[in-house]
Design a protein around this motif. Structure first.
Motif, PDB file in Angstrom:
ATOM      1  N   LEU A  99     124.239  37.870  14.482  1.00  0.00           N
ATOM      2  CA  LEU A  99     125.065  36.672  14.602  1.00  0.00           C
ATOM      3  C   LEU A  99     124.322  35.556  15.330  1.00  0.00           C
ATOM      4  O   LEU A  99     124.585  34.375  15.093  1.00  0.00           O
TER       5      LEU A  99
ATOM      6  N   GLY B  27     132.867  31.400  11.677  1.00  0.00           N
ATOM      7  CA  GLY B  27     132.147  31.177  12.922  1.00  0.00           C
ATOM      8  C   GLY B  27     133.022  30.789  14.093  1.00  0.00           C
ATOM      9  O   GLY B  27     132.567  30.798  15.241  1.00  0.00           O
TER      10      GLY B  27
ATOM     11  N   GLN C 138     134.124  38.825  14.621  1.00  0.00           N
ATOM     12  CA  GLN C 138     133.077  38.578  13.638  1.00  0.00           C
ATOM     13  C   GLN C 138     132.275  39.850  13.356  1.00  0.00           C
ATOM     14  O   GLN C 138     131.978  40.169  12.199  1.00  0.00           O
TER      15      GLN C 138
ATOM     16  N   GLU D  76     126.716  35.955   5.825  1.00  0.00           N
ATOM     17  CA  GLU D  76     127.892  35.148   5.509  1.00  0.00           C
ATOM     18  C   GLU D  76     127.950  34.814   4.022  1.00  0.00           C
ATOM     19  O   GLU D  76     129.021  34.839   3.408  1.00  0.00           O
TER      20      GLU D  76
ATOM     21  N   ARG E  70     122.209  35.486   9.963  1.00  0.00           N
ATOM     22  CA  ARG E  70     123.645  35.188   9.912  1.00  0.00           C
ATOM     23  C   ARG E  70     124.019  34.552   8.576  1.00  0.00           C
ATOM     24  O   ARG E  70     125.019  34.918   7.951  1.00  0.00           O
ATOM     25  N   ARG E  71     123.207  33.604   8.125  1.00  0.00           N
ATOM     26  CA  ARG E  71     123.520  32.912   6.879  1.00  0.00           C
ATOM     27  C   ARG E  71     123.482  33.857   5.691  1.00  0.00           C
ATOM     28  O   ARG E  71     124.315  33.762   4.777  1.00  0.00           O
TER      29      ARG E  71
END
Length: 274
Positions: free
Chosen positions: A178, A198, A205, A188, A184-185
């Motif tokens: 995260l 976010g 999360q 996601e 993270r991208r």
């Protein structure tokens, strides 16, 4: 002339092409004149640096160091970088430990200016290790200039496998994901999470990522990504998620265009008295 990666295709098919040609393309990039000059300068001068201020004062050295950690955009932010480098990574309340982006912590630990009597750049083998990472990162930057999704996939292959091999807790590993923008991208996008994701509490999360990961791979542990096949499964899902996003965006744009056309036609009929 600067190196230009060969990326003839987009999406997962393009990713497979890049994988097949990766070694040759990386060698070509590393052999480019500018890359060779930057590496030679770093190798010749980095051992002479004794503190963070001296490093940030040398733009060429700092550029290589930041690029090695994917932080090249911070080159103009010298005061901030100096503060990062001088911070103690052993103090949980220190400046660098309070930053959510964990790339800064890795940069700090690599040099050790804030905690070591003798900084690590004085040790034998330091330049070789950092320049190896620099070559990988600078190649990714060149790829990203043409296709940012390919850059993210390359970064994930390295960073996620490294994270899975670290002797840390599963909770720490998920928090690192995260706190690392590129990883993270990918997660996601792979799981098509909304922008509001976010804003959730960090523990929530993590729970969502673990649940989605288990559905995809059969396990909710980051440790599984020590297996290249597990990483490839996530990358394939990432490109699929990105494709879905593109289709949805095109549909929304098309819907908007249709609405404008319908409004225009209604206005024209009103003007004509029909």
């Amino acid at each position: 002339m600067s190196f230009q990666p060969i990326l003839p295709l987009d999406g997962y098919v393009g990713w497979r092409f890049l994988q097949r040609t990766l070694d040759r393309q990386q060698e070509t990039h590393a052999a480019s004149t500018q890359s060779q000059r930057d590496q030679a300068y770093f190798r010749a001068n980095i051992a002479a640096v004794s503190n963070a201020r001296e490093l940030v004062a040398d733009r060429r050295l700092l550029s290589v160091a930041l690029t090695a950690f994917g932080l090249q955009d911070d080159l103009p932010n010298r005061a901030f970088v100096e503060k990062v480098l001088e911070s103690s990574h052993r103090d949980d309340r220190s400046f660098v430990n309070r930053l959510s982006d964990k790339r800064y912590l890795k940069l700090n630990q690599a040099f050790g200016f804030g905690d070591s009597i003798v900084p690590r750049n004085q040790f034998e083998g330091f330049a070789d290790a950092l320049l190896s990472t620099y070559r990988d990162r600078s190649f990714e930057i060149a790829v990203g200039a043409q296709n940012d999704s390919m850059r993210l996939a390359l970064a994930l292959e390295r960073d996620l496998a490294d994270l899975a091999a670290q002797p840390s807790s599963e909770a720490t590993r998920w928090y690192t994901i995260l706190g690392t923008p590129s990883m993270r991208r990918v997660f996601e996008t792979a799981f098509m999470l909304p922008g509001s994701f976010g804003t959730l509490d960090l523990e929530r999360q993590v729970d969502i990522l673990k649940t989605r990961t288990e559905k995809l791979t059969g396990s909710d542990e980051v440790a599984q990504f020590a297996d290249p096949e597990a990483v490839e499964t996530l990358i394939r899902r990432f490109f699929l998620g990105e494709q879905v996003q593109q289709i949805n965006a095109a549909a929304v744009a098309g819907s908007g265009a249709l609405t404008l056309l319908q409004q225009g036609q209604s206005s024209l009929r009103a003007m004509l008295g029909r």
